[in-house]
Design an enzyme around this catalytic site. Structure first.
Site, PDB file in Angstrom:
ATOM      1  N   SER A  76       0.814  -1.229   0.041  1.00 16.46           N
ATOM      2  CA  SER A  76      -0.171   0.158   0.004  1.00 16.46           C
ATOM      3  C   SER A  76       0.748   1.374  -0.010  1.00 16.46           C
ATOM      4  O   SER A  76       1.696   1.460  -0.827  1.00 16.46           O
ATOM      5  CB  SER A  76      -0.934   0.077   1.189  1.00 16.46           C
ATOM      6  OG  SER A  76      -2.115   0.731   0.919  1.00 16.46           O
ATOM      7  N   LYS A  82     -21.427  17.176   8.723  1.00 15.55           N
ATOM      8  CA  LYS A  82     -20.307  17.303   9.674  1.00 15.55           C
ATOM      9  C   LYS A  82     -20.124  16.066  10.692  1.00 15.55           C
ATOM     10  O   LYS A  82     -18.856  16.148  10.933  1.00 15.55           O
ATOM     11  CB  LYS A  82     -20.511  18.640  10.441  1.00 15.55           C
ATOM     12  CG  LYS A  82     -19.561  19.263  11.305  1.00 15.55           C
ATOM     13  CD  LYS A  82     -18.377  19.795  10.379  1.00 15.55           C
ATOM     14  CE  LYS A  82     -17.225  20.157  11.245  1.00 15.55           C
ATOM     15  NZ  LYS A  82     -16.059  20.332  10.339  1.00 15.55           N
TER      16      LYS A  82
END
Length: 294
Positions: A116, A168
């Site tokens: 990765s 949010k």
């Protein structure tokens, strides 16, 4: 004092602790940090190590820049033994590798694991060398969230969120995720994944579509990665050093200079405990990661 044995015990303990602290500080001054560029005669190859989960790019970036600007350092080997880590950190190191590559030859040496984000960094090098059994690849992005809504309900715990917009508190453990929130997060992940795919395609000079075919998070051995064009050759760290030596045109013996700092004993005691604690805490925090989970 004789009539107060407890007080006397505390005083003795305080003196012992004080002497211990003084001893630690004294030893830490003896084993102070090494100079950025140790003295070595002749041509040098700088070795920059990327070990463990990638979270803070500053140390790696600093050493890449140091070796890049050092006239006696003719090439650089990046030794990567990492499952990846934070997206931003991996990208910062990758960009610094590209800057360094424009001035000096850079070879990536893949150790046990270079997956990765670890592989992302390697793509910036001129050449990539992996062991046959190196675990690499894992081209992908992941985010982890936990929903504790049912548990909180059973415990009688209620949470209240006051927010400025509908997204949010996306990923909040107080409630489940809506379909719109899932779509929003997926868009972000897809965008960052596309950045990873482009970096691999550009760094390895591979067709974008070919990279996309294997950019599904799969782990590959070093031999598999070689067949797919993700690495240039199979070999050890010593083989990577020899390759860097050849690319830089170095004849004869070469000196390896490791870009690492020697922490003081005091730093081992304080920073070591802090990093260990933060590592455990950060496992539960949400965030974009170029990371392969063992």
């Amino acid at each position: 004092m004789k009539k107060r044995p407890v007080l006397r015990g505390f005083l003795i303990l305080g003196v012992v602790l004080g002497l211990f602290v003084v001893a630690v500080i004294a030893i830490s001054l003896i084993f102070r940090r090494q100079a950025p560029t140790p003295i070595a005669f002749g041509d040098r190859i700088g070795v920059v190590e990327v070990l463990g989960v990638i979270s803070d790019p500053q140390e790696t970036v600093k050493w890449l820049k140091t070796f890049r600007e050092d006239g006696s350092t003719k090439a650089i080997v990046i030794r990567i033994d990492s499952p990846g880590g934070a997206v931003g950190a991996a990208q910062e190191i990758y960009r610094e590798v590209l800057r360094t590559r424009s001035r000096k030859k850079v070879v990536a040496s893949l150790g046990n694991v270079a997956a990765s984000g670890g592989y992302y960094i390697a793509c910036g090098a001129d050449k990539v060398v992996a062991n046959p059994g190196t675990l690499t690849g894992s081209i992908g992005v992941v985010m982890h969230f936990a929903s504790l809504e049912e548990l909180f309900r059973k415990l009688g715990i209620k949470g209240y969120v006051i927010k400025s917009g509908p997204y949010k508190d996306v990923g909040s453990p107080w409630r489940g995720m809506t379909s719109k929130e899932r779509a929003l997060i997926q868009e972000v992940i897809d965008d960052v994944h596309e950045q990873f795919v482009r970096a691999v395609a550009e760094g390895r000079k591979l067709p974008l579509e070919k990279v996309k075919e294997i950019a599904d998070g799969r782990i590959l051995s070093g031999e598999q990665a070689l067949q797919l064009g993700l690495v240039d050759r199979l070999g050890s760290f010593e083989d990577a050093v020899e390759l860097a030596k050849d690319l830089a045109g170095i004849k004869g013996k070469v000196h390896l200079v490791y870009g690492r700092e020697k922490p003081s004993l005091l730093q081992y005691l304080i920073e070591g405990l802090w990093r260990k604690g933060w590592k455990e805490i950060s496992r539960g925090l949400a965030g974009l990661s170029y990371l392969w989970y063992l």
